[in-house]
Design an enzyme around this catalytic site. Sequence first.
Site, short mmCIF file in Angstrom:
data_model
loop_
_atom_site.label_atom_id
_atom_site.label_comp_id
_atom_site.label_asym_id
_atom_site.label_seq_id
_atom_site.Cartn_x
_atom_site.Cartn_y
_atom_site.Cartn_z
CB SER A 93 -1.55 -14.45 54.87
OG SER A 93 -0.91 -15.31 54.17
CE LYS A 137 0.48 -15.70 59.96
NZ LYS A 137 0.39 -15.26 58.80
CB SER A 192 0.35 -18.13 56.34
OG SER A 192 0.44 -16.54 56.63
#
Length: 539
Positions: free
Chosen positions: A226, A121, A202
């Site tokens: 997330s 990420k 997220s």
Amino acid sequence: MKRRDFVRLGLSAGVSTSMAAGAAAVAPPAGAAGNHGAASSSILDAGVQEQQAQMAAGKLSSRSLVQQYLARIAAVDKAGPRINAVIELNPEAVAIAEQLDRERKAGKLRGPLHGIPVLIKDNIATFDAMCTTAGSLALAGVRASKDAFVAQKLREAGAVIIGKTNLSEWANMRSTHSVSGWSGRGGQTRNPYALDRNTSGSSSGSAAAMAAGLATLAIGTETDGSIVSPASTCGIVGIKPTLGLVSRSGIIPIAHSQDTAGPMTRSVADAALLLGAIAGSDPRDAATGDAQGKAADFAAALRLDGLKGKRIGVARNFFGSSPAIDAVIENELAILKAQGAILVDVQVPNVDKYGDSELDVLLAEFRPDLEAYLRDYAPHAPVKTMADVIAFNEKNAGRELQFFGQEHLVAAQKKPGLIDAAYREALANNHRYSREEGIDKILKDEKLDALVAPTGGTAWLTDYINGDHYGGSFSSPAAVAGYPHVTVPAGYVQGLPVGISFVGTAWTEASLIGMAYAYEQASLRRRPPVFPATVNLKA
């Protein structure tokens, strides 16, 4: 702010892309297939063990594997269905793979991930040619001054970091009205199971990339939902570890009391191997001091009898948001029982006692934690403070604020910080009601090994007018407590994935992995996406 509303923080961020209105599907990558034990028809959809076996036999090289994934990213992520999961590719990936191939040839293997491609990420710092931006244009072009501990551990394990994934900007701690999977730098990530639907967030890009087969493994991060929410929504496995099992150093933060990185993969076996590679104590993160001796060989927990004799609480107060999802999970509960689990209907207590205070804690920690990251890992960034980020967004409103605002950034800027008595009271409240009077209480009272419930709702239509539309969520209890949470594909509603969650007390990752693996192998629910433009409601 109610607990259900707070899940927006774990589930949000968005930019408009033109989506086809029909139900036509795009052909999946050649050989796309779920891999939960049987051999995959494509090596790109295989798991770590199968890929390692091919490399050990001389039938595959890390270089070839990396190149094939890069080709799939070009064909699926940047063209074709245009998932838009990958925000940046590592220009050194092939060279790194070649070096690892030379090491293998010389008889030097770094571990079970040697030569295995991974996506991480874009809030995890890497000291290389890639930027680390949390999706914000305020950090575009900014390279980290050193590796995050997680990135360092991946390199030591022999993994090849082939790129970074898109995310809900600032890990979705920017706006109260955001759309999941959007960042100013990366645009909108789309759900491989229906391109007009959302990935949740997220860790949107990591989830979509795994679903679409763009790498063997991926890393996400979670504050509340997330990892587990996008994993569930995109039909993959996600593990949110105990706070402190995986270091947070070098990860662009929201709040140190809840932030953690964790695996996002297509199988429980791969997640166990990845968690073992990134777990461990880090002198730069005091919370990981308790991880000494806890970073176990999680692959040893992969047992077909992992559910036998386990006493599991069915968290009934996390059912009821969707009759269709409840029906899917009820069917899966029968599989747990068939594998030897003892199921007890329970109500997780006090889940309504930390909704408002959770947000208070995150806002209080956000500014000091972010500014500490910028000083330590991005000293040359044009923004040094939260106020700088807010000002940048205002100056570049046409690109950054075109779909939603920055209410959370503004609220965090106004918080007095970590010495505030109200903050300390809120944090103590959260721990009391999520831990000793929450998860730990129900586990002790009912003599349970774990809790299960639906992970959350199905993917909603990406909507830039009204924002995200949520179903239920089981993320907050484990997130606020800092306890482990594993989600596994459990089935589908109108072709959209549904996940089942296993939650336990601190440091019970191995036990949860064993239960999740036994369930996964007995159910084999995951099937690969075919990238339809939308859901076929008549199917």
